[in-house]
Design an enzyme around this catalytic site. Sequence first.
Site, PDB file in Angstrom:
ATOM      1  N   SER A 267      24.732   5.769 -17.265  1.00  0.00           N
ATOM      2  CA  SER A 267      26.169   4.982 -16.544  1.00  0.00           C
ATOM      3  C   SER A 267      26.473   5.594 -15.487  1.00  0.00           C
ATOM      4  O   SER A 267      25.919   6.090 -14.692  1.00  0.00           O
ATOM      5  CB  SER A 267      27.043   4.598 -17.796  1.00  0.00           C
TER       6      SER A 267
ATOM      7  N   ASP B 113      22.725  -0.376 -20.972  1.00  0.00           N
ATOM      8  CA  ASP B 113      23.625   0.795 -20.558  1.00  0.00           C
ATOM      9  C   ASP B 113      22.998   1.808 -21.784  1.00  0.00           C
ATOM     10  O   ASP B 113      22.839   1.760 -22.881  1.00  0.00           O
ATOM     11  CB  ASP B 113      25.207   0.586 -21.095  1.00  0.00           C
TER      12      ASP B 113
END
Length: 315
Positions: free
Chosen positions: A42, A191
């Site tokens: 991320s 993610d």
Amino acid sequence: MDAIPRIAIACQGGGSHTAFTAGVLQRVLASDAHIVGLSGTSGGAICALIAWFGLLLGQRAEGARRLDAFWESNAAASLPDWLLNEWIIGTSRLRGRVALPELSPYEVPDWAQQQLRERIAAQVDFAAIPGLLGPASPRLYVGAVDVLSGAFTVFRDAAVSADAVLASAAIPDFFRAVAIGEGAARRYFWDGLFSQNPPVRELTETRPDELWVVQINPSTRAAVPHAPEDIADRRNELAGNLSLEQELHFIDKINALLADGCFPDGRYKPIAVRRIRLQRELDYASKLDRDPGFIRGLIEEGRRTADAFLAARCG
């Protein structure tokens, strides 16, 4: 060169909180640390990527400058952007207390995701990466998860594209899944929080002497959370640390077996794990906060923390 410790750096994800990671990496780039690999998930993946690109260019100071440039471009500097940022933070903090309409990211334009792509591409020339890579280049690992199969995925080195980094940062509540590949090979990613936060075991491929973990989510809290938002914050922190702690436990176990003489063939070597922690207690909503002052404060905190870490290590 054998006397110089080989350093691998793992950068945990955490949205805007990873501005702290940018400050840490700026100070590490300014040091004489022999960096052999970086990994990230991320926001940590974005920071690791930009620092790595600076290393590939052979311009560590340029990597530090580009980290600043990315976070400056990502901050909500204009009035409309600042108002939007305040609305997002405010509604996020109201969740669990009042009933709010839920919107799928597929029901709204994906302009935020495309803006993020442009901001990353402004700092990293992905087309130049294959020509910059050599046998002695540091490695890069970016974590994501395949939405359909649930398979953990790590993008490596030249395979780290703008799409791969967007995939690693695709928080399902806010961003659409990122499609990578064509035809039957097309896959959809979310993610890396759901797989590795950040990739650690892959960093052992670089045979580091030390693993430095830039940790965003706190391991401990001072009190049991009672309010709904505090409970949600702690759940997010524990989920974000789960894979990290499991992979670090694996390294600790191998270190213990080495100390007991279980691997005499030299295939493995001990790895010293050191953590560089964000010490502030921050709520989940602030991971979405792009206020310029907040971002700048986290970068400065990262610099100070890294300075203390490096000084203690050298001392």
